[in-house]
Design a protein around this motif. Structure first.
Motif, PDB file in Angstrom:
ATOM      1  N   ASP A 157       5.710  16.637   1.138  1.00 52.27           N
ATOM      2  CA  ASP A 157       7.015  16.098   0.764  1.00 52.27           C
ATOM      3  C   ASP A 157       7.020  14.609   1.099  1.00 52.27           C
ATOM      4  N   TYR A 158       6.243  13.839   0.339  1.00 49.70           N
ATOM      5  CA  TYR A 158       6.039  12.434   0.650  1.00 49.70           C
ATOM      6  C   TYR A 158       7.338  11.625   0.550  1.00 49.70           C
ATOM      7  N   LYS A 159       8.180  12.008  -0.372  1.00 46.56           N
ATOM      8  CA  LYS A 159       9.427  11.291  -0.553  1.00 46.56           C
ATOM      9  C   LYS A 159      10.319  11.438   0.675  1.00 46.56           C
ATOM     10  N   GLN A 160      10.434  12.683   1.190  1.00 44.98           N
ATOM     11  CA  GLN A 160      11.234  12.918   2.399  1.00 44.98           C
ATOM     12  C   GLN A 160      10.609  12.202   3.596  1.00 44.98           C
ATOM     13  N   CYS A 161       9.308  12.239   3.655  1.00 44.23           N
ATOM     14  CA  CYS A 161       8.584  11.575   4.747  1.00 44.23           C
ATOM     15  C   CYS A 161       8.917  10.089   4.777  1.00 44.23           C
ATOM     16  N   ALA A 162       8.751   9.435   3.632  1.00 44.01           N
ATOM     17  CA  ALA A 162       9.015   8.002   3.557  1.00 44.01           C
ATOM     18  C   ALA A 162      10.476   7.697   3.838  1.00 44.01           C
ATOM     19  N   SER A 163      11.369   8.507   3.306  1.00 46.07           N
ATOM     20  CA  SER A 163      12.797   8.268   3.479  1.00 46.07           C
ATOM     21  C   SER A 163      13.201   8.322   4.946  1.00 46.07           C
ATOM     22  N   ASP A 164      12.781   9.371   5.636  1.00 46.29           N
ATOM     23  CA  ASP A 164      13.146   9.522   7.045  1.00 46.29           C
ATOM     24  C   ASP A 164      12.552   8.413   7.905  1.00 46.29           C
ATOM     25  N   ALA A 217       5.449   1.781  15.790  1.00 49.31           N
ATOM     26  CA  ALA A 217       4.127   1.785  15.161  1.00 49.31           C
ATOM     27  C   ALA A 217       3.800   3.155  14.573  1.00 49.31           C
ATOM     28  N   ALA A 218       4.169   4.209  15.292  1.00 45.41           N
ATOM     29  CA  ALA A 218       3.874   5.560  14.799  1.00 45.41           C
ATOM     30  C   ALA A 218       4.613   5.830  13.490  1.00 45.41           C
ATOM     31  N   MET A 219       5.889   5.436  13.415  1.00 43.32           N
ATOM     32  CA  MET A 219       6.641   5.653  12.174  1.00 43.32           C
ATOM     33  C   MET A 219       6.099   4.784  11.041  1.00 43.32           C
ATOM     34  N   GLN A 220       5.658   3.583  11.365  1.00 41.38           N
ATOM     35  CA  GLN A 220       5.076   2.719  10.334  1.00 41.38           C
ATOM     36  C   GLN A 220       3.805   3.329   9.751  1.00 41.38           C
ATOM     37  N   ILE A 221       2.988   3.916  10.606  1.00 40.69           N
ATOM     38  CA  ILE A 221       1.723   4.513  10.131  1.00 40.69           C
ATOM     39  C   ILE A 221       1.998   5.671   9.176  1.00 40.69           C
ATOM     40  N   TYR A 222       2.816   6.621   9.601  1.00 38.40           N
ATOM     41  CA  TYR A 222       3.066   7.784   8.743  1.00 38.40           C
ATOM     42  C   TYR A 222       3.796   7.379   7.462  1.00 38.40           C
ATOM     43  N   ALA A 223       4.697   6.417   7.549  1.00 38.84           N
ATOM     44  CA  ALA A 223       5.382   5.951   6.339  1.00 38.84           C
ATOM     45  C   ALA A 223       4.393   5.302   5.379  1.00 38.84           C
ATOM     46  N   SER A 224       3.400   4.589   5.924  1.00 35.93           N
ATOM     47  CA  SER A 224       2.397   3.951   5.056  1.00 35.93           C
ATOM     48  C   SER A 224       1.596   5.003   4.300  1.00 35.93           C
ATOM     49  N   TRP A 225       1.280   6.106   4.963  1.00 32.10           N
ATOM     50  CA  TRP A 225       0.544   7.185   4.277  1.00 32.10           C
ATOM     51  C   TRP A 225       1.353   7.723   3.101  1.00 32.10           C
ATOM     52  N   GLY A 228       1.865   6.098  -4.568  1.00 28.47           N
ATOM     53  CA  GLY A 228       1.440   5.012  -5.447  1.00 28.47           C
ATOM     54  C   GLY A 228       2.016   3.665  -5.098  1.00 28.47           C
ATOM     55  N   GLU A 229       2.818   3.581  -4.037  1.00 30.03           N
ATOM     56  CA  GLU A 229       3.378   2.300  -3.615  1.00 30.03           C
ATOM     57  C   GLU A 229       2.410   1.639  -2.632  1.00 30.03           C
ATOM     58  N   THR A 230       1.245   1.272  -3.153  1.00 28.59           N
ATOM     59  CA  THR A 230       0.130   0.823  -2.327  1.00 28.59           C
ATOM     60  C   THR A 230       0.471  -0.425  -1.518  1.00 28.59           C
ATOM     61  N   ALA A 231       1.061  -1.407  -2.148  1.00 26.48           N
ATOM     62  CA  ALA A 231       1.333  -2.668  -1.458  1.00 26.48           C
ATOM     63  C   ALA A 231       2.269  -2.459  -0.271  1.00 26.48           C
ATOM     64  N   ARG A 232       3.335  -1.673  -0.462  1.00 26.45           N
ATOM     65  CA  ARG A 232       4.250  -1.402   0.651  1.00 26.45           C
ATOM     66  C   ARG A 232       3.537  -0.644   1.764  1.00 26.45           C
ATOM     67  N   GLY A 233       2.691   0.313   1.367  1.00 25.17           N
ATOM     68  CA  GLY A 233       1.947   1.074   2.367  1.00 25.17           C
ATOM     69  C   GLY A 233       1.015   0.186   3.171  1.00 25.17           C
TER      70      GLY A 233
END
Length: 1001
Positions: free
Chosen positions: A752-759, A785-793, A799-804
């Motif tokens: 659920d990548y969308k929920q992951c990124a949103s949270d 840092a931990a939230m930044q890492i998982y959000a980047s994944w 497909g939002e490579t640059a933001r990741g």
């Protein structure tokens, strides 16, 4: 000596003799009461007279029996022998008595040796002055003995050795004793030589010529500018300290700088304690309470010391020095590294003035950070007029991988010839061959044992002169001690009133000051100075150089012997007094030493205080990521939880210990370790019982981390949602932040990548508003840092490579900024994972290897094994001929963590590698396992890719229908998850194997 200087009771080893008159009941019925009473009185008088020549102390007379003590109030090495001689003499003397009924008297004797609580024993004492198993055992042996027989216990037999002819009576029936009791009947006395000796003076070093030559050779090289690091190794007591001290004494101190540092057994988890002690001494702090002097400190610093180093060294010992600007920006990890660098720099600067000798005593008790600092010497290369000398026991190799560049200088036990020379030096005269043989047999060439045994014999005046050829022999009434403990106890007893001071000093520790003793026993202040002088004269202590009122027990064993003689009540009283004094003076003048205070608290019978200080010690270590020390300290505290009486206090302390230990376990052994789960489950139970909302959050997050690694994905996501709901209920930002983090991270393996990124992006935004310290105490890593890492994944997969890329770059920068090893490892793993997925290989192999080295150095096992899988995958992607085998091996190592979470991903990578090596069957087996396991646990992350590979394998196996169905599943999963990256990766592999053109548009 006043009564206050005399202990009313004492815990010590004694030998006890029980005796009685055989046939006394029959005698009492056959004669007049007055005659019977007179006969019993005469029996005791004869018995008492018979044992007087053997330093016997007559205790209670009870009817026709009596008890006699040996080795108290003054211990002697021959106490057991004297007891046996007394038993034989008593039987012989009593047998000459004619009883009123005309028969000859007969006695039975039982003798045992052991530890007892003894009081003041007076001749003719009518009470039982010794309490313990030993008295009961002696009574049982006396009951077992036949008429005119002396029966001794096994321990007594060991002490008398071959001095008597004995009959092995085997195992006897000793009522009340759980273990078997072996008894021996004394037949007669055998002949043994005894000796008499003169008190010796200072003892020069014996032997060690080749080792001494090697040290001097290395010193010459150090003076010429080549760094020398060596380790003097040998058994405890073999003479390492004496050997090094002799070498140091031989140097020209006017043209050299000497830096002595000492490790201690109670400081094994205290980072840099040897250097802290040295710096405090340098700053004029001669004891634990005195405050370092800034002026003295500055005067003793090497010329050219930078302001940063001055601040770091001063801060290490509690000095308030102005902090350079760069210090304010440093985090805990950077401060730790800067402190180590400051110490190394200081030594380097001193070496520019004159050659330096750094002595590190007892490295087998060193803390891991001290090991790290010493390894810093090795990394500096050969430059510098520095010589580092370490001493260590052989077990140093069990705790430290000693570098091959460290020169090992081994001290073996002394030869018999060298041992004889040492004995002669102590005696100040020649010892007989029999005496040398007796001592060396027991001492096994250990210099300390040889010296102390000989001194004990000398002090007891149990030596006799023989012929010039024979030398000093052994007196017939004296036996050599079997253990060093007995000989040292004898030396303590000969101190008179100073013995009490030795006992009190033993409470403080190996090092003590006159002020320390006054804190422990203020009522003995008039005696303390006299006692310290007497201990010094007796050679049991040494004065610290340049410090008139600071002393050290000559050997740790002397301190331990003195402490062992204190009864429990005294130990508690003295430790409590010392702890109370330390706590009352707590502040700038007396910084908390939590490990030492924990010891005092436990010995004082204050387990809650002991747990409190072990918790503080663990938290101190955790702050600088000294995880081994942190774990050891916290476990020490946790072991004591059950001893805390108050239920509320016990629950509070246990909860704090568990939550801190949980962070350590997460970083050390990983989230999936069963103990991690148990720790957080118990913590949650306690938090709920106490209604502690903050700690409930910490325990729930720990459980969430544990469940996540075991692939309890839905439960984990639900717990995150529960935290968010409770955050709204409580209107608590900490709950909201941890809820966003928990649900967001759990959503990733669910696909659920969308929920992951949103949270996670919501959590990041919230941190930006309220500050990045919110809820930081809940987690083991850095929250942002931990939230930044998982959000980047999640963003990369969508497909939002640059933001990741921006997010994982920011996470790595954040990790480097705070310099916490665990967060640095987390960020490195996250960045490298993204780059693997994106095919960004430039410099990646080096980044992977650097991250592995970081994890290995800090023993961050979960990320270590994870990154080894990543490295194997990288090599497979770049054409390694054995890439699949490397991945398979790495997966086996990863399974040691107990984590299931990313195993399907890694098996899929293994399948890709097998495909590249042409092993279709192995590729299918690995990928099918990934699909089955993913489906079983409901963690659908990358499921589109797994089906994508399955489509290729079915195509190559000429199964078009199955291949088309698998491709359809892959496309559907990628679409449902909005996983653009999965679509791209599948397209590449389908095109590579000629399958993409067969698919419908």
């Amino acid at each position: 000596m006043g009564d206050s200087a005399k202990p009313k009771t004492e815990r010590r080893q004694i030998t006890v003799l029980f005796y009685d008159l055989v046939g006394s009941t029959k005698l009492s019925t056959s004669v007049e009461p007055e005659d019977f009473r007179e006969a019993i009185s005469n029996f005791h008088n004869v018995a008492s007279a018979a044992v007087q020549p053997f330093d016997a102390y007559v205790g209670a007379h009870v009817g026709d029996g009596g008890i006699i003590y040996f080795g108290y109030p003054v211990a002697s090495e021959d106490a057991a022998e004297c007891a046996v001689l007394s038993g034989l003499a008593l039987i012989d003397a009593v047998s000459k008595i004619t009883l009123p009924n005309g028969e000859k008297a007969k006695a039975r004797v039982g003798i045992a040796t052991g530890t007892s609580i003894v009081g003041r024993i007076e001749e003719g004492d009518t009470g039982n002055s010794a309490v313990g198993q030993v008295t009961s055992l002696a009574a049982r042996l006396q009951s077992y003995a036949k008429a005119n027989q002396c029966v001794i216990a096994e321990r007594t037999r060991r002490l008398v050795g071959g001095l008597f002819q004995l009959e092995d009576l085997g195992i006897i029936d000793a009522k009340g004793f759980a273990e078997n009791v072996r008894a021996f009947g004394v037949i007669a006395r055998s002949q043994q030589d005894r000796f008499r000796a003169l008190r010796g003076g200072n003892i020069p070093l014996i032997g060690r010529k080749s080792q001494t030559h090697e040290l001097h050779d290395k010193w010459a090289k150090a003076q010429d500018g080549t760094l020398q690091v060596c380790m003097v190794e040998g058994e405890a007591g073999v003479g390492k300290s004496r050997f090094v001290a002799d070498f140091i004494h031989s140097l020209d101190h006017t043209n050299a700088t000497f830096i002595p540092c000492f490790c201690a057994p109670h400081s094994r988890q205290a980072a840099l304690r040897p250097f802290i002690t040295r710096l405090r001494n340098m700053a004029g702090a001669s004891d634990h309470q005195s405050q370092p002097s800034l002026e003295t400190f500055d005067n003793r610093l090497a010329p050219g010391t930078s302001e940063l180093d001055r601040h770091m060294l001063g801060a290490l010992i509690g000095l308030d020095t102005p902090a350079p600007q760069e210090v304010a920006a440093m985090n805990a990890g950077q401060l730790r590294r800067s402190t180590i660098s400051a110490i190394l720099n200081q030594i380097d600067l001193l070496a520019q003035q004159a050659p330096v000798v750094v002595l590190m005593e007892d490295m087998h008790w060193a803390d891991p950070t001290t090991f790290e600092l010493l390894e810093g010497f090795l990394s500096q290369g050969d430059a510098g007029r520095i010589m580092v000398i370490m001493t260590a026991r052989p077990d140093i190799h069990d705790i430290w991988q000693v570098s091959k560049s460290i020169a090992r200088i081994e001290l073996p036990p002394l030869t018999d010839e060298e041992a004889g020379a040492l004995i002669n030096q102590v005696l100040g005269a020649k010892a007989s061959p029999s005496m040398v043989e007796a001592i060396t047999e027991r001492a096994s060439g250990i210099a300390l044992f040889i010296e102390e045994l000989t001194k004990a014999i000398l002090d007891s005046e149990a030596h006799v002169p023989g012929s010039a050829a024979e030398g000093l022999g052994v007196q017939s009434s004296f036996t050599l001690p079997e253990t060093l403990q007995d000989s040292l106890l004898a030396r303590l007893d000969q101190l008179g009133e100073a013995k009490r001071i030795a006992q009190i000093a033993s409470v403080v520790g190996r090092e003590f000051t006159i002020a320390d003793l006054a804190r422990v026993a203020p009522d003995l202040t008039p005696l303390i100075e006299r006692g310290c002088k007497k201990l010094l004269e007796a050679g049991l202590t040494v004065a610290m150089p340049g410090k008139a009122e600071e002393f050290q027990f000559r050997h740790v064993l002397i301190q331990e012997i003195a402490y062992s003689t204190l009864v429990r009540g005294e130990r508690r009283e003295y430790n409590a007094c010392l702890l109370e004094a330390l706590e009352q003076n707590d502040g700038k003048d007396n910084p908390i030493d939590p490990e030492r205070w924990a010891h005092y608290a436990l010995e004082a019978g204050l387990p809650a205080r002991a747990v409190h200080y072990w918790l503080l010690a663990g938290q101190d270590a955790l702050r600088v990521f000294a995880m081994k020390e942190a774990e050891a300290r916290l476990r020490r505290g946790h072991e004591l939880i059950g001893q805390v009486g108050d239920p509320s206090e016990r629950a509070r302390l246990e909860l704090d210990i568990l939550l801190t230990l949980g962070k350590v376990l997460l970083a050390q052994v990983g989230h999936a370790n069963p103990e991690t789960g148990k720790v957080y489950a118990r913590a949650r139970e306690l938090a709920e019982e106490r209604g502690d909302r903050a700690r409930l959050l910490a325990s729930m997050h720990g459980q969430q981390s544990y469940d996540l690694q075991l692939s309890r994905i839905q439960e984990t996501q639900d717990r995150g949602a529960e935290m968010l709901s409770m955050g709204e209920t409580f209107d608590d930002d900490a709950w909201r932040l941890i809820g966003y983090r928990s649900r967001g991270i759990a959503s990733f393996p669910l696909g659920d990548y969308k929920q992951c990124a949103s949270d996670l992006l919501a959590g990041i935004a919230m941190l930006d508003q309220i500050g990045d310290s919110a809820a930081q105490d809940v987690v083991a890593d850095d929250l942002l840092a931990a939230m930044q890492i998982y959000a980047s994944w999640a963003l990369v997969y969508m497909g939002e490579t640059a933001r990741g890329e921006d997010l994982y770059t920011a996470a790595c920068a954040r990790a480097e900024e705070i310099s916490q090893p665990y967060t640095r490892a987390f960020a490195g793993v996250g960045r490298n994972y993204c780059r693997l997925m994106l095919g960004d290989f430039h410099g990646l192999e080096q980044d992977l290897e650097d991250c592995i080295a970081l994890c290995a150095q800090n023993e961050i096992h979960y990320f270590l094994f994870t990154e080894r899988v990543h490295l194997a995958h990288y090599r497979a992607l770049n054409g390694a001929s054995d890439g699949a085998q490397q991945i398979a091996q790495a997966i086996e190592e990863y399974r040691q963590t107990g984590s299931i979470l990313y195993q399907p991903t890694y098996r899929h990578w293994e399948g890709l590698a097998w495909l590249g090596q042409g092993e279709l069957g192995k590729a299918r087996e690995a990928n099918d396992w990934a699909i089955e396991t993913t489906t079983q646990y409901g963690m659908t992350h990358m499921l589109a890719e797994y089906y994508g590979l399955k489509a290729v394998l079915d195509h190559l196996d000429q199964k078009p229908d199955e291949a088309l169905a698998a491709a359809t599943m892959a496309r559907n999963w990628a679409t449902d998850q909005e996983a653009r990256l999965c679509e791209d990766l599948n397209k590449k592999i389908w095109e590579k194997f000629g399958f993409y053109s067969l698919l419908p548009a």
